[in-house]
Scaffold this motif. Structure first.
Motif, mmCIF file in Angstrom:
data_model
loop_
_atom_site.group_PDB
_atom_site.id
_atom_site.type_symbol
_atom_site.label_atom_id
_atom_site.label_comp_id
_atom_site.label_asym_id
_atom_site.label_seq_id
_atom_site.Cartn_x
_atom_site.Cartn_y
_atom_site.Cartn_z
ATOM 1 N N PHE A 152 0.835 -1.210 0.000
ATOM 2 C CA PHE A 152 0.000 0.000 0.000
ATOM 3 C C PHE A 152 0.868 1.257 0.000
ATOM 4 C CE2 PHE A 152 -3.066 -3.004 2.071
ATOM 5 C CZ PHE A 152 -3.928 -3.057 0.988
ATOM 6 N N LEU A 153 1.948 1.224 0.798
ATOM 7 C CA LEU A 153 2.860 2.372 0.862
ATOM 8 C C LEU A 153 3.493 2.612 -0.520
ATOM 9 C CD1 LEU A 153 4.394 4.365 2.845
ATOM 10 C CD2 LEU A 153 6.184 2.623 2.935
ATOM 11 N N CYS A 154 3.921 1.516 -1.152
ATOM 12 C CA CYS A 154 4.629 1.632 -2.436
ATOM 13 C C CYS A 154 3.707 2.087 -3.568
ATOM 14 C CB CYS A 154 5.273 0.297 -2.802
ATOM 15 S SG CYS A 154 6.490 -0.200 -1.598
ATOM 16 N N GLU A 155 2.407 1.842 -3.411
ATOM 17 C CA GLU A 155 1.469 2.336 -4.428
ATOM 18 C C GLU A 155 1.479 3.857 -4.470
ATOM 19 O OE1 GLU A 155 -2.272 0.568 -3.485
ATOM 20 O OE2 GLU A 155 -1.698 -1.352 -4.395
ATOM 21 N N LYS A 156 1.706 4.479 -3.316
ATOM 22 C CA LYS A 156 1.711 5.945 -3.233
ATOM 23 C C LYS A 156 3.111 6.521 -3.416
ATOM 24 C CE LYS A 156 -2.656 6.444 -2.058
ATOM 25 N NZ LYS A 156 -3.352 5.647 -3.053
ATOM 26 N N ARG A 157 4.120 5.759 -2.990
ATOM 27 C CA ARG A 157 5.510 6.242 -3.077
ATOM 28 C C ARG A 157 6.201 5.461 -4.187
ATOM 29 N NH1 ARG A 157 8.283 8.998 1.118
ATOM 30 N NH2 ARG A 157 6.661 10.068 2.271
ATOM 31 N N LYS A 158 6.416 6.152 -5.289
ATOM 32 C CA LYS A 158 6.869 5.447 -6.489
ATOM 33 C C LYS A 158 8.347 5.064 -6.432
ATOM 34 C CE LYS A 158 2.832 5.733 -8.268
ATOM 35 N NZ LYS A 158 1.964 4.575 -8.058
ATOM 36 N N ASN A 159 9.063 5.535 -5.392
ATOM 37 C CA ASN A 159 10.494 5.190 -5.333
ATOM 38 C C ASN A 159 10.786 4.055 -4.344
ATOM 39 O OD1 ASN A 159 10.251 6.452 -2.877
ATOM 40 N ND2 ASN A 159 11.990 7.844 -3.159
ATOM 41 N N ILE A 160 9.756 3.270 -3.994
ATOM 42 C CA ILE A 160 9.992 2.079 -3.151
ATOM 43 C C ILE A 160 9.373 0.869 -3.846
ATOM 44 C CG2 ILE A 160 9.845 1.050 -0.848
ATOM 45 C CD1 ILE A 160 8.977 3.557 0.348
ATOM 46 N N ALA A 161 10.087 -0.255 -3.805
ATOM 47 C CA ALA A 161 9.516 -1.510 -4.301
ATOM 48 C C ALA A 161 9.544 -2.525 -3.155
ATOM 49 C CB ALA A 161 10.335 -2.036 -5.470
ATOM 50 N N PRO A 162 8.417 -3.186 -2.897
ATOM 51 C CA PRO A 162 8.391 -4.200 -1.845
ATOM 52 C C PRO A 162 8.941 -5.526 -2.378
ATOM 53 C CG PRO A 162 6.216 -3.988 -2.817
ATOM 54 C CD PRO A 162 7.104 -3.047 -3.568
ATOM 55 N N ILE A 163 9.702 -6.225 -1.547
ATOM 56 C CA ILE A 163 10.197 -7.549 -1.941
ATOM 57 C C ILE A 163 9.916 -8.507 -0.793
ATOM 58 C CG2 ILE A 163 12.227 -8.919 -2.588
ATOM 59 C CD1 ILE A 163 13.487 -6.395 -3.719
ATOM 60 N N LEU A 164 9.181 -9.569 -1.082
ATOM 61 C CA LEU A 164 8.900 -10.592 -0.075
ATOM 62 C C LEU A 164 9.986 -11.654 -0.195
ATOM 63 C CD1 LEU A 164 7.001 -11.906 2.047
ATOM 64 C CD2 LEU A 164 5.782 -12.959 0.142
ATOM 65 N N ALA A 165 10.944 -11.635 0.731
ATOM 66 C CA ALA A 165 12.058 -12.590 0.641
ATOM 67 C C ALA A 165 12.794 -12.635 1.972
ATOM 68 C CB ALA A 165 13.024 -12.165 -0.465
ATOM 69 N N ASP A 166 13.577 -13.695 2.128
ATOM 70 C CA ASP A 166 14.392 -13.891 3.326
ATOM 71 C C ASP A 166 15.792 -13.322 3.049
ATOM 72 O OD1 ASP A 166 15.925 -14.845 5.409
ATOM 73 O OD2 ASP A 166 15.035 -16.848 5.385
ATOM 74 N N ALA A 167 16.215 -12.369 3.882
ATOM 75 C CA ALA A 167 17.538 -11.736 3.682
ATOM 76 C C ALA A 167 18.675 -12.747 3.798
ATOM 77 C CB ALA A 167 17.722 -10.624 4.709
ATOM 78 N N ASN A 168 18.362 -13.905 4.354
ATOM 79 C CA ASN A 168 19.326 -14.993 4.495
ATOM 80 C C ASN A 168 19.523 -15.763 3.193
ATOM 81 O OD1 ASN A 168 20.975 -16.246 6.352
ATOM 82 N ND2 ASN A 168 19.271 -16.841 7.684
ATOM 83 N N GLN A 169 18.662 -15.473 2.204
ATOM 84 C CA GLN A 169 18.732 -16.216 0.944
ATOM 85 C C GLN A 169 18.803 -15.246 -0.238
ATOM 86 O OE1 GLN A 169 15.082 -18.622 1.607
ATOM 87 N NE2 GLN A 169 16.482 -20.340 1.678
ATOM 88 N N PRO A 170 19.904 -14.509 -0.320
ATOM 89 C CA PRO A 170 19.989 -13.461 -1.357
ATOM 90 C C PRO A 170 19.889 -13.988 -2.784
ATOM 91 C CG PRO A 170 22.083 -13.710 -0.173
ATOM 92 C CD PRO A 170 21.081 -14.525 0.557
ATOM 93 N N GLU A 171 20.266 -15.256 -2.971
ATOM 94 C CA GLU A 171 20.174 -15.808 -4.339
ATOM 95 C C GLU A 171 18.733 -15.802 -4.843
ATOM 96 O OE1 GLU A 171 19.895 -18.984 -1.346
ATOM 97 O OE2 GLU A 171 21.277 -17.340 -1.612
ATOM 98 N N LYS A 172 17.744 -15.775 -3.892
ATOM 99 C CA LYS A 172 16.327 -15.800 -4.301
ATOM 100 C C LYS A 172 15.829 -14.418 -4.747
ATOM 101 C CE LYS A 172 14.861 -20.020 -2.464
ATOM 102 N NZ LYS A 172 14.403 -20.572 -1.212
ATOM 103 N N TYR A 173 16.542 -13.330 -4.382
ATOM 104 C CA TYR A 173 16.049 -11.999 -4.815
ATOM 105 C C TYR A 173 17.081 -11.228 -5.632
ATOM 106 C CZ TYR A 173 18.290 -10.713 -0.302
ATOM 107 O OH TYR A 173 19.152 -10.572 0.749
ATOM 108 N N MET A 174 18.214 -11.872 -5.926
ATOM 109 C CA MET A 174 19.263 -11.129 -6.649
ATOM 110 C C MET A 174 18.798 -10.691 -8.035
ATOM 111 S SD MET A 174 22.069 -14.171 -6.900
ATOM 112 C CE MET A 174 23.333 -12.967 -6.683
ATOM 113 N N HIS A 175 17.858 -11.414 -8.627
ATOM 114 C CA HIS A 175 17.355 -11.043 -9.956
ATOM 115 C C HIS A 175 16.393 -9.851 -9.878
ATOM 116 C CE1 HIS A 175 14.396 -13.645 -8.113
ATOM 117 N NE2 HIS A 175 13.492 -13.124 -8.923
ATOM 118 N N GLN A 176 15.941 -9.488 -8.662
ATOM 119 C CA GLN A 176 14.950 -8.407 -8.528
ATOM 120 C C GLN A 176 15.593 -7.056 -8.217
ATOM 121 O OE1 GLN A 176 12.463 -11.022 -5.735
ATOM 122 N NE2 GLN A 176 11.018 -9.482 -6.384
ATOM 123 N N ILE A 177 16.895 -7.042 -7.902
ATOM 124 C CA ILE A 177 17.505 -5.780 -7.490
ATOM 125 C C ILE A 177 18.784 -5.497 -8.288
ATOM 126 C CG2 ILE A 177 16.582 -6.104 -5.143
ATOM 127 C CD1 ILE A 177 19.349 -6.616 -4.161
#
Ligand SMILES: C[S@@+](CC[C@H](N)C(=O)[O-])C[C@H]1O[C@@H](n2cnc3c(N)ncnc32)[C@H](O)[C@@H]1O
Length: 223
Positions: free
Chosen positions: A112-137
């Motif tokens: 909801f916050l990111c819908e209003k603030r265009k300079n934030i993207a939410p990512i649902l992921a475990d910071a312990n598993q960076p290989e799972k979100y490396m393609h998103q950032i």
């Protein structure tokens, strides 16, 4: 409104207090019941050091934080987005915040916050598993981590190794009781310091009491 030593962060004097503020990227909109203050045609949001360890660190006198307008940020442990929303104000329209958390309930609020603030993207992921979100950032100019995990310094160093630009800054908030409840916080802070110093330069450090009991904050720079 007066400038602090940090770009994009201001303070206003109210009685004996100096309230920290950022310029609101979404004028007339607020998401956390924070006070809005108008000054010379601009609108500012009051930033509460009892709700944000970054604000607490600034109030405790950090000499540098390494965060600037226009920066791309990886924020680990974004929760509902309170501190990320202020980081979003600081980096402004030219910057961007990848806001990561592993709890679906809080990421729903972040959306909801990111819908209003265009300079934030939410990512649902475990910071312990960076290989799972490396393609998103992308590679980033700044990392901020605020997660209560036993291995928080290893998670921090791994993310800095993978995503932080050379010579860039990163901040680690440490919750002593998450590392080991049986040890004194001061012992944990020393232990974390030794782990960090093997790989990264520590440029500043503050204990966050009384704003956050048994927490400290490390400002680091990648070698
Ligand atoms: C203290 S809250 C963060 C508050 C937020 N930084 C702020 O100031 O507004 C800690 C958050 O870290 C998240 N967290 C804990 N371990 C995590 C992990 N391994 N990966 C991603 N998020 C994690 C929790 O779900 C929680 O939302």
């Amino acid at each position: 409104m007066q400038k602090t030593r940090f770009d994009g962060i201001y303070y206003i004097e109210k009685g004996k207090n100096k309230l920290l503020c950022t310029e609101n990227l979404t004028p007339e909109k607020r998401f956390f019941e924070e006070d809005l203050i108008r000054d010379k045609g601009n609108e500012y949001r009051v930033w509460d050091p009892r709700r944000s360890k970054l604000a607490a660190g600034i109030k405790k006198g950090l000499s540098q934080i390494g965060l600037k307008p226009g920066f791309f940020v990886l924020y680990l442990g974004a929760s509902h987005g309170y501190t990320p929303s202020f980081v979003s104000d600081i980096v402004g329209k030219e910057g961007f915040v990848f806001a990561l958390d592993f709890a679906p309930r809080v990421v729903r609020d972040l959306v909801f916050l990111c819908e209003k603030r265009k300079n934030i993207a939410p990512i649902l992921a475990d910071a312990n598993q960076p290989e799972k979100y490396m393609h998103q950032i992308t590679e980033v100019d700044f990392i901020y981590q605020d997660i209560a995990q036993k291995n928080q310094s290893q998670i921090f160093l791994r993310n800095c190794e993978l995503f932080l630009k050379k010579d860039a800054f990163a901040i680690l908030c440490v919750k002593a009781r998450s590392v080991d409840v049986t040890k004194k916080p001061s012992v944990i802070y020393q232990q974390v310091r030794r782990e960090l110093e093997k790989v990264i330069t520590i440029v500043d450090y503050k204990i966050l009491d009384p704003f956050e009991k048994d927490h400290c904050i490390f400002v680091c720079k990648k070698k």
